[in-house]
Motif scaffolding. Structure first.
Motif, PDB file in Angstrom:
ATOM      1  N   LEU A  72      18.785 -11.828  -5.301  1.00 55.36           N
ATOM      2  CA  LEU A  72      17.435 -12.392  -5.328  1.00 55.36           C
ATOM      3  C   LEU A  72      16.724 -12.135  -4.008  1.00 55.36           C
ATOM      4  CD1 LEU A  72      18.295 -15.776  -7.091  1.00 55.36           C
ATOM      5  CD2 LEU A  72      17.123 -13.820  -8.117  1.00 55.36           C
ATOM      6  N   GLN A  73      17.439 -12.332  -2.899  1.00 59.34           N
ATOM      7  CA  GLN A  73      16.840 -12.081  -1.586  1.00 59.34           C
ATOM      8  C   GLN A  73      16.547 -10.588  -1.395  1.00 59.34           C
ATOM      9  OE1 GLN A  73      15.744 -14.144   0.876  1.00 59.34           O
ATOM     10  NE2 GLN A  73      16.124 -15.814  -0.567  1.00 59.34           N
ATOM     11  N   TYR A  74      17.465  -9.753  -1.853  1.00 62.57           N
ATOM     12  CA  TYR A  74      17.247  -8.303  -1.798  1.00 62.57           C
ATOM     13  C   TYR A  74      15.955  -7.936  -2.527  1.00 62.57           C
ATOM     14  CZ  TYR A  74      17.749  -3.414  -3.264  1.00 62.57           C
ATOM     15  OH  TYR A  74      17.518  -2.082  -3.531  1.00 62.57           O
ATOM     16  N   SER A  75      15.773  -8.484  -3.708  1.00 67.87           N
ATOM     17  CA  SER A  75      14.627  -8.113  -4.528  1.00 67.87           C
ATOM     18  C   SER A  75      13.309  -8.564  -3.899  1.00 67.87           C
ATOM     19  CB  SER A  75      14.764  -8.689  -5.941  1.00 67.87           C
ATOM     20  OG  SER A  75      14.724 -10.099  -5.926  1.00 67.87           O
ATOM     21  N   ILE A  76      13.249  -9.760  -3.361  1.00 70.98           N
ATOM     22  CA  ILE A  76      11.995 -10.260  -2.807  1.00 70.98           C
ATOM     23  C   ILE A  76      11.640  -9.539  -1.517  1.00 70.98           C
ATOM     24  CG2 ILE A  76      12.690 -12.185  -1.300  1.00 70.98           C
ATOM     25  CD1 ILE A  76       9.951 -12.192  -4.037  1.00 70.98           C
ATOM     26  N   ASN A  77      12.642  -9.051  -0.791  1.00 69.55           N
ATOM     27  CA  ASN A  77      12.364  -8.296   0.431  1.00 69.55           C
ATOM     28  C   ASN A  77      11.685  -6.958   0.152  1.00 69.55           C
ATOM     29  OD1 ASN A  77      13.067  -9.703   2.864  1.00 69.55           O
ATOM     30  ND2 ASN A  77      15.186  -9.707   2.146  1.00 69.55           N
ATOM     31  N   ASP A  78      11.758  -6.497  -1.087  1.00 66.45           N
ATOM     32  CA  ASP A  78      11.088  -5.246  -1.444  1.00 66.45           C
ATOM     33  C   ASP A  78       9.589  -5.421  -1.659  1.00 66.45           C
ATOM     34  OD1 ASP A  78      13.321  -3.716  -1.231  1.00 66.45           O
ATOM     35  OD2 ASP A  78      13.678  -3.498  -3.372  1.00 66.45           O
ATOM     36  N   SER A  79       9.127  -6.672  -1.800  1.00 64.07           N
ATOM     37  CA  SER A  79       7.690  -6.889  -2.018  1.00 64.07           C
ATOM     38  C   SER A  79       7.014  -7.667  -0.893  1.00 64.07           C
ATOM     39  CB  SER A  79       7.456  -7.624  -3.350  1.00 64.07           C
ATOM     40  OG  SER A  79       8.052  -8.905  -3.329  1.00 64.07           O
ATOM     41  N   CYS A  80       7.738  -8.566  -0.241  1.00 65.22           N
ATOM     42  CA  CYS A  80       7.065  -9.512   0.656  1.00 65.22           C
ATOM     43  C   CYS A  80       6.552  -8.880   1.948  1.00 65.22           C
ATOM     44  CB  CYS A  80       7.977 -10.701   0.965  1.00 65.22           C
ATOM     45  SG  CYS A  80       9.408 -10.292   1.963  1.00 65.22           S
ATOM     46  N   HIS A  81       6.993  -7.663   2.294  1.00 63.86           N
ATOM     47  CA  HIS A  81       6.528  -7.012   3.520  1.00 63.86           C
ATOM     48  C   HIS A  81       5.469  -5.934   3.258  1.00 63.86           C
ATOM     49  CE1 HIS A  81       9.815  -9.076   5.483  1.00 63.86           C
ATOM     50  NE2 HIS A  81      10.685  -8.493   4.685  1.00 63.86           N
ATOM     51  N   LEU A  82       5.142  -5.706   2.010  1.00 60.23           N
ATOM     52  CA  LEU A  82       4.273  -4.575   1.671  1.00 60.23           C
ATOM     53  C   LEU A  82       2.859  -4.719   2.234  1.00 60.23           C
ATOM     54  CD1 LEU A  82       5.277  -3.703  -2.020  1.00 60.23           C
ATOM     55  CD2 LEU A  82       5.898  -2.496   0.085  1.00 60.23           C
ATOM     56  N   ASN A  83       2.346  -5.939   2.293  1.00 58.73           N
ATOM     57  CA  ASN A  83       0.973  -6.085   2.783  1.00 58.73           C
ATOM     58  C   ASN A  83       0.863  -5.748   4.276  1.00 58.73           C
ATOM     59  OD1 ASN A  83      -1.866  -6.906   2.328  1.00 58.73           O
ATOM     60  ND2 ASN A  83      -1.353  -8.478   3.832  1.00 58.73           N
ATOM     61  N   LYS A  84       1.849  -6.170   5.076  1.00 58.76           N
ATOM     62  CA  LYS A  84       1.835  -5.808   6.498  1.00 58.76           C
ATOM     63  C   LYS A  84       1.906  -4.295   6.660  1.00 58.76           C
ATOM     64  CE  LYS A  84       3.904 -10.079   8.291  1.00 58.76           C
ATOM     65  NZ  LYS A  84       5.095 -10.671   8.966  1.00 58.76           N
ATOM     66  N   LEU A  85       2.728  -3.667   5.828  1.00 60.36           N
ATOM     67  CA  LEU A  85       2.843  -2.209   5.867  1.00 60.36           C
ATOM     68  C   LEU A  85       1.520  -1.561   5.466  1.00 60.36           C
ATOM     69  CD1 LEU A  85       5.180  -0.378   6.612  1.00 60.36           C
ATOM     70  CD2 LEU A  85       5.792  -0.269   4.186  1.00 60.36           C
ATOM     71  N   LYS A  86       0.863  -2.125   4.478  1.00 54.78           N
ATOM     72  CA  LYS A  86      -0.439  -1.630   4.030  1.00 54.78           C
ATOM     73  C   LYS A  86      -1.442  -1.619   5.186  1.00 54.78           C
ATOM     74  CE  LYS A  86      -4.284  -3.067   0.980  1.00 54.78           C
ATOM     75  NZ  LYS A  86      -5.203  -3.595   2.012  1.00 54.78           N
ATOM     76  N   GLU A  87      -1.484  -2.682   5.953  1.00 54.50           N
ATOM     77  CA  GLU A  87      -2.435  -2.780   7.065  1.00 54.50           C
ATOM     78  C   GLU A  87      -2.170  -1.700   8.114  1.00 54.50           C
ATOM     79  OE1 GLU A  87      -1.841  -6.776   8.354  1.00 54.50           O
ATOM     80  OE2 GLU A  87      -3.013  -7.658   6.710  1.00 54.50           O
ATOM     81  N   ILE A  88      -0.904  -1.475   8.429  1.00 55.44           N
ATOM     82  CA  ILE A  88      -0.533  -0.465   9.430  1.00 55.44           C
ATOM     83  C   ILE A  88      -0.884   0.940   8.932  1.00 55.44           C
ATOM     84  CG2 ILE A  88       1.435   0.624  10.594  1.00 55.44           C
ATOM     85  CD1 ILE A  88       2.743  -2.230  10.542  1.00 55.44           C
ATOM     86  N   LEU A  89      -0.528   1.242   7.684  1.00 57.48           N
ATOM     87  CA  LEU A  89      -0.736   2.587   7.141  1.00 57.48           C
ATOM     88  C   LEU A  89      -2.227   2.864   6.902  1.00 57.48           C
ATOM     89  CD1 LEU A  89       2.283   2.682   4.679  1.00 57.48           C
ATOM     90  CD2 LEU A  89       2.093   3.828   6.883  1.00 57.48           C
ATOM     91  N   THR A  90      -2.984   1.824   6.545  1.00 58.09           N
ATOM     92  CA  THR A  90      -4.429   1.997   6.371  1.00 58.09           C
ATOM     93  C   THR A  90      -5.072   2.425   7.687  1.00 58.09           C
ATOM     94  OG1 THR A  90      -4.557   0.386   4.573  1.00 58.09           O
ATOM     95  CG2 THR A  90      -6.588   0.825   5.780  1.00 58.09           C
ATOM     96  N   LYS A  91      -4.674   1.784   8.787  1.00 57.74           N
ATOM     97  CA  LYS A  91      -5.221   2.149  10.099  1.00 57.74           C
ATOM     98  C   LYS A  91      -4.886   3.598  10.442  1.00 57.74           C
ATOM     99  CE  LYS A  91      -5.425   0.723  14.949  1.00 57.74           C
ATOM    100  NZ  LYS A  91      -5.338   2.124  15.435  1.00 57.74           N
ATOM    101  N   GLN A  92      -3.646   3.994  10.143  1.00 59.19           N
ATOM    102  CA  GLN A  92      -3.258   5.389  10.402  1.00 59.19           C
ATOM    103  C   GLN A  92      -4.145   6.365   9.634  1.00 59.19           C
ATOM    104  OE1 GLN A  92       0.878   6.071   9.573  1.00 59.19           O
ATOM    105  NE2 GLN A  92       1.602   5.043  11.415  1.00 59.19           N
ATOM    106  N   LEU A  93      -4.368   6.076   8.362  1.00 57.50           N
ATOM    107  CA  LEU A  93      -5.181   6.965   7.523  1.00 57.50           C
ATOM    108  C   LEU A  93      -6.626   7.018   8.014  1.00 57.50           C
ATOM    109  CD1 LEU A  93      -3.801   5.940   4.018  1.00 57.50           C
ATOM    110  CD2 LEU A  93      -3.523   8.171   5.100  1.00 57.50           C
TER     111      LEU A  93
END
Length: 380
Positions: A152-173
């Motif tokens: 369960l913890q493995y599965s939620i870790n695949d989604s709960c960090h995506l928004n922070k990653l989105k912010e970083i990658l958006t700035k790069q683009l």
């Protein structure tokens, strides 16, 4: 290391309806799923993870016939839907639940267009957020219930960090002036709908096109036998016999394959039916006309092959220069069309199917200048 995350488990329509307002009231939805194609006859979505700006939800999709309650949220254009490796998840969600999405963001695609060297979720989280994800459950049996706390913890870790990653990658683009490329690519994927392949199972095996004479006949028979046994036992086809072994058997034909080897790798409860089917297949193939592979193209004219080679070399060189995968720079689907009829370039590359607006603006002139003079025309 990652800390344990709190989540809300949803395994009924009533619970989903109860939590719908919390899922709806968010600035974003970060979505991932766990699907099983290793243990069941038909691939199945077993779990959908949704992280919002306030909560994490784990939806036990084995308890649902559909996700219609979520559809208005999925199609809400004001809420970004963040995935990693969008194409796999879209295929699974549209196939099983007929889901459709608006306002998509794919962190894998953003990383690739941003020139990241390693674009897996674990590599991106480690680089940008100094997080290390567990990998031991990637091939786990997600059909079993209850799921362990670690799963369960493995599965939620695949989604709960995506928004922070989105912010970083958006700035790069944005810094690379590629964000509008990314937006167009995501917008195109909003139109994705799953379409069942018209080809039988044996044709879906890529290496099948290399088989000769009656070897393809044998492959057809063996795939049918494997599917029959797998369906009867509701297990994956690969638990009966892998594609690799089936192809080895077919490549050995007309000589017989080592039964001693098969006895070692096939589970005892499947052996009798499989081995009898194999012997029946050898007898049947002996009396059949050879099958022609339906995807085997007629031999291309020399000028077409030459043109394909030139376009692909141009794309590869540009890919290396810009440090992004070539498939983004020029759509593979358009290459054969241009190679067979280079005159369509003169009609305007904006009229060529599959070519994006951003590609026309950014590299269209380079395509015309470097390729138009070199591409061979068909003989009158």
């Amino acid at each position: 290391m990652t800390t344990e995350k709190k989540f809300i488990w949803i395994d009924s329509e009533e619970l989903l309806e109860k939590n719908l307002s919390e899922i709806k009231d968010t600035k974003y939805l970060a979505i991932d799923l766990e699907a099983d194609n290793q243990h069941l006859f038909e691939e199945q979505v077993c779990l959908v993870q949704i992280s919002t700006d306030k909560f994490n939800f784990l939806i036990d999709t084995l308890a649902f016939k559909n996700l219609s309650l979520l559809q208005p949220i999925f199609e809400n254009e004001k809420i970004p839907k963040i995935f990693h490796d969008l194409e796999f998840d879209l295929k699974s969600m549209t196939k099983e639940f007929n889901s459709s999405f608006k306002n998509l963001f794919d962190t894998k695609m953003a990383a690739e267009l941003g020139g990241e060297e390693k674009c897996s979720l674990s590599a991106l989280l480690e680089k940008h957020l100094q997080l290390t994800l567990e990998k031991e459950y990637q091939q786990a049996n997600w059909t079993m219930r209850p799921l362990s706390e670690k799963m369960l913890q493995y599965s939620i870790n695949d989604s709960c960090h995506l928004n922070k990653l989105k912010e970083i990658l958006t700035k790069q683009l944005i810094d690379l002036n590629r964000h509008h490329w990314f937006e167009e690519e995501c917008s195109i994927r909003e139109n994705y709908r799953y379409i069942e392949s018209v080809h039988p199972e044996y044709i879906k095996i890529k290496a099948s096109i290399k088989l000769k004479d009656k070897q393809l006949n044998l492959l057809k028979h063996l795939c049918e036998i494997r599917s029959k046994i797998a369906k009867e036992n509701n297990v994956s086809r690969f638990q009966i016999l892998s594609n690799k072994v089936i192809l080895e058997i077919c490549n050995t034909f007309p000589n017989s394959f080592s039964m001693n080897y098969l006895h070692k790798i096939v589970k005892p409860n499947y052996q009798e039916e499989l081995f009898n089917g194999l012997l029946d297949s050898y007898r049947a193939v002996a009396n059949e006309e050879g099958i022609i592979h339906p995807l085997k193209k007629a031999k291309s004219k020399e000028f077409v092959n030459s043109n394909i080679d030139k376009i692909k070399k141009w794309r590869t060189a540009l890919s290396e220069k810009m440090k992004i995968p070539g498939v983004y720079l020029w759509p593979t689907e358009s290459i054969d069309l241009i190679a067979e009829n280079p005159a369509i370039i003169s009609e305007g590359i904006e009229k060529i199917p599959y070519v994006r607006n951003w590609q026309i603006q950014e590299i269209g002139d380079d395509f015309i200048r470097k390729l138009k003079p070199k591409l061979k025309q068909p003989n009158p």
